[in-house]
Design a protein around this motif. Structure first.
Motif, PDB file in Angstrom:
ATOM      1  N   ASP A 112       7.986  -7.309   7.261  1.00 31.34           N
ATOM      2  CA  ASP A 112       6.545  -7.269   7.513  1.00 31.34           C
ATOM      3  C   ASP A 112       5.956  -5.931   7.091  1.00 31.34           C
ATOM      4  O   ASP A 112       4.889  -5.886   6.466  1.00 31.34           O
ATOM      5  N   ALA A 113       6.649  -4.835   7.422  1.00 30.19           N
ATOM      6  CA  ALA A 113       6.172  -3.505   7.019  1.00 30.19           C
ATOM      7  C   ALA A 113       6.220  -3.354   5.500  1.00 30.19           C
ATOM      8  O   ALA A 113       5.274  -2.847   4.880  1.00 30.19           O
ATOM      9  N   TYR A 114       7.309  -3.798   4.888  1.00 27.37           N
ATOM     10  CA  TYR A 114       7.448  -3.722   3.428  1.00 27.37           C
ATOM     11  C   TYR A 114       6.351  -4.516   2.748  1.00 27.37           C
ATOM     12  O   TYR A 114       5.714  -4.045   1.796  1.00 27.37           O
ATOM     13  N   PHE A 115       6.107  -5.722   3.255  1.00 27.54           N
ATOM     14  CA  PHE A 115       5.097  -6.579   2.646  1.00 27.54           C
ATOM     15  C   PHE A 115       3.710  -5.962   2.753  1.00 27.54           C
ATOM     16  O   PHE A 115       2.941  -5.951   1.784  1.00 27.54           O
ATOM     17  N   TYR A 116       3.367  -5.458   3.934  1.00 20.26           N
ATOM     18  CA  TYR A 116       2.028  -4.904   4.120  1.00 20.26           C
ATOM     19  C   TYR A 116       1.758  -3.786   3.119  1.00 20.26           C
ATOM     20  O   TYR A 116       0.716  -3.780   2.443  1.00 20.26           O
ATOM     21  N   TRP A 117       2.677  -2.833   3.025  1.00 18.04           N
ATOM     22  CA  TRP A 117       2.408  -1.653   2.203  1.00 18.04           C
ATOM     23  C   TRP A 117       2.506  -1.935   0.713  1.00 18.04           C
ATOM     24  O   TRP A 117       1.720  -1.397  -0.075  1.00 18.04           O
ATOM     25  N   THR A 118       3.437  -2.789   0.285  1.00 18.25           N
ATOM     26  CA  THR A 118       3.482  -3.135  -1.135  1.00 18.25           C
ATOM     27  C   THR A 118       2.296  -4.015  -1.510  1.00 18.25           C
ATOM     28  O   THR A 118       1.710  -3.861  -2.587  1.00 18.25           O
ATOM     29  N   HIS A 119       1.922  -4.924  -0.603  1.00 12.68           N
ATOM     30  CA  HIS A 119       0.782  -5.799  -0.846  1.00 12.68           C
ATOM     31  C   HIS A 119      -0.505  -4.982  -0.957  1.00 12.68           C
ATOM     32  O   HIS A 119      -1.297  -5.145  -1.896  1.00 12.68           O
ATOM     33  N   TYR A 228       3.557 -11.503   8.622  1.00  9.00           N
ATOM     34  CA  TYR A 228       3.959 -12.126   9.887  1.00  9.00           C
ATOM     35  C   TYR A 228       3.043 -11.713  11.036  1.00  9.00           C
ATOM     36  O   TYR A 228       2.734 -12.511  11.911  1.00  9.00           O
ATOM     37  N   PHE A 229       2.641 -10.441  11.023  1.00 10.04           N
ATOM     38  CA  PHE A 229       1.944  -9.867  12.169  1.00 10.04           C
ATOM     39  C   PHE A 229       0.624  -9.219  11.747  1.00 10.04           C
ATOM     40  O   PHE A 229       0.429  -8.866  10.586  1.00 10.04           O
ATOM     41  N   THR A 230      -0.259  -9.075  12.737  1.00 13.63           N
ATOM     42  CA  THR A 230      -1.584  -8.508  12.469  1.00 13.63           C
ATOM     43  C   THR A 230      -1.649  -7.013  12.732  1.00 13.63           C
ATOM     44  O   THR A 230      -2.640  -6.372  12.416  1.00 13.63           O
ATOM     45  N   TRP A 231      -0.597  -6.439  13.332  1.00 15.08           N
ATOM     46  CA  TRP A 231      -0.753  -5.071  13.835  1.00 15.08           C
ATOM     47  C   TRP A 231      -0.918  -4.032  12.750  1.00 15.08           C
ATOM     48  O   TRP A 231      -1.645  -3.061  12.939  1.00 15.08           O
ATOM     49  N   TRP A 232      -0.272  -4.172  11.586  1.00 18.15           N
ATOM     50  CA  TRP A 232      -0.480  -3.179  10.531  1.00 18.15           C
ATOM     51  C   TRP A 232      -1.939  -3.160  10.089  1.00 18.15           C
ATOM     52  O   TRP A 232      -2.526  -2.095   9.878  1.00 18.15           O
ATOM     53  N   ASP A 233      -2.541  -4.338   9.942  1.00 20.78           N
ATOM     54  CA  ASP A 233      -3.959  -4.391   9.574  1.00 20.78           C
ATOM     55  C   ASP A 233      -4.824  -3.721  10.635  1.00 20.78           C
ATOM     56  O   ASP A 233      -5.796  -3.026  10.300  1.00 20.78           O
ATOM     57  N   ARG A 234      -4.474  -3.912  11.891  1.00 17.58           N
ATOM     58  CA  ARG A 234      -5.288  -3.326  12.968  1.00 17.58           C
ATOM     59  C   ARG A 234      -5.070  -1.826  13.087  1.00 17.58           C
ATOM     60  O   ARG A 234      -6.008  -1.068  13.310  1.00 17.58           O
ATOM     61  N   TRP A 235      -3.818  -1.389  12.927  1.00 19.29           N
ATOM     62  CA  TRP A 235      -3.551   0.048  12.964  1.00 19.29           C
ATOM     63  C   TRP A 235      -4.238   0.770  11.814  1.00 19.29           C
ATOM     64  O   TRP A 235      -4.730   1.889  11.971  1.00 19.29           O
TER      65      TRP A 235
END
Length: 280
Positions: A112-119, A228-235
């Motif tokens: 999830d962390a990898y996806f958020y930042w590469t995306h 998977y999760f919304t928290w990276w977007d919210r942080w």
């Protein structure tokens, strides 16, 4: 010759497995949304616009290219395993039971962390058109959008696998479970109909993304990067402020004209090769 034969066997195995899980996940989600629960899912459509057959043909075509790239990566992993360089273990007793249980959630959190930042990185204006623009040609995604990537995006997504297998010990069954969870979730997020109950965004499960969450990303481009999760977007402040409103409208069957206008604006920007001026 023996090495080439072994290489061909690895390639065939990974090609069939990758193709199987893509076709299986996309087919299951398409059947659920378009046949088994057709009436219910029709009321829960997120966009007024419908994908056309030419969109699905494009998605399948580029997904086949992604399958080939993932096959190459899988073959490399098999070679690394043969050389004893991976952290895969074949006996459950090689590691404590708590790790056998925890390794799957750990994989999901790391991915999830990898996806958020590469995306999010692929939406930088300087690289968007080279990596991610092709995926966003699916303005109204379908389950077949799941692997519709350019060569660069497919390679970047696939890179997660060898990196993790080289660093973190896991049983092959855990890894296989992870890749099937990943593709089924991918297909679900691109289905275009909201599966989740109305109160999903009003409790602790709100930390998990929904189909609406990702569909808004395809409509507007510059937010909602999580998988998977919304928290990276919210942080990071990248979640659309009207996400929950859009979710409830999809569940209630009342699509927003304002949302469609934003989609049209993003569509114009995409046709010009941009990334909706997304800040990196």
């Amino acid at each position: 010759m023996d090495f080439l034969m072994e290489l061909a066997q690895y390639g065939a195995k990974h090609f069939h497995l990758t193709l199987f899980r893509y076709v299986l996940a996309a087919s299951v989600m398409s059947i659920c949304a378009g046949w088994l629960f057709r009436t219910w899912m029709h009321r829960r459509r997120i966009q007024k616009r419908r994908a056309e057959w030419k969109d699905i043909r494009r998605e399948v075509s580029f997904s086949m290219l992604t399958v080939c790239i993932f096959t190459v990566i899988g073959t490399i992993i098999s070679l690394l395993e043969k050389m004893g360089l991976t952290k895969l273990y074949w006996q459950w007793g090689d590691y404590p039971m708590w790790w056998n249980i925890a390794s799957l959630p750990v994989l999901i959190l790391l991915h999830d962390a990898y996806f958020y930042w590469t995306h999010r990185g692929m939406h930088h204006p300087k690289i968007f058109k080279h990596f991610h623009r092709l995926h966003h040609l699916s303005r109204t995604p379908t389950p077949w959008t799941a692997y519709s990537f350019s060569v660069g995006e497919a390679a970047l997504n696939g890179l997660f696998s060898p990196l993790i297998i080289l660093m973190i010990p896991m049983h092959p069954t855990i890894w296989l479970s992870f890749v099937f969870i990943m593709i089924f979730r991918n297909a679900m997020l691109h289905t275009g109909c909201e599966f989740h109950p109305r109160n999903w965004v009003d409790g602790p499960l709100d930390n998990m993304t929904t189909t609406t969450h990702h569909d808004l990303h395809h409509q507007r481009f510059q937010g909602n990067y999580g998988f998977y999760f919304t928290w990276w977007d919210r942080w990071m402040g990248t979640e659309f402020k009207d996400y929950k409103l859009a979710f409830r409208r999809a569940v209630d069957g009342t699509l927003s004209d304002a949302s469609q206008e934003k989609t049209a604006d993003a569509r114009t920007n995409l046709s010009q090769g941009g990334s909706a001026n997304m800040p990196a």
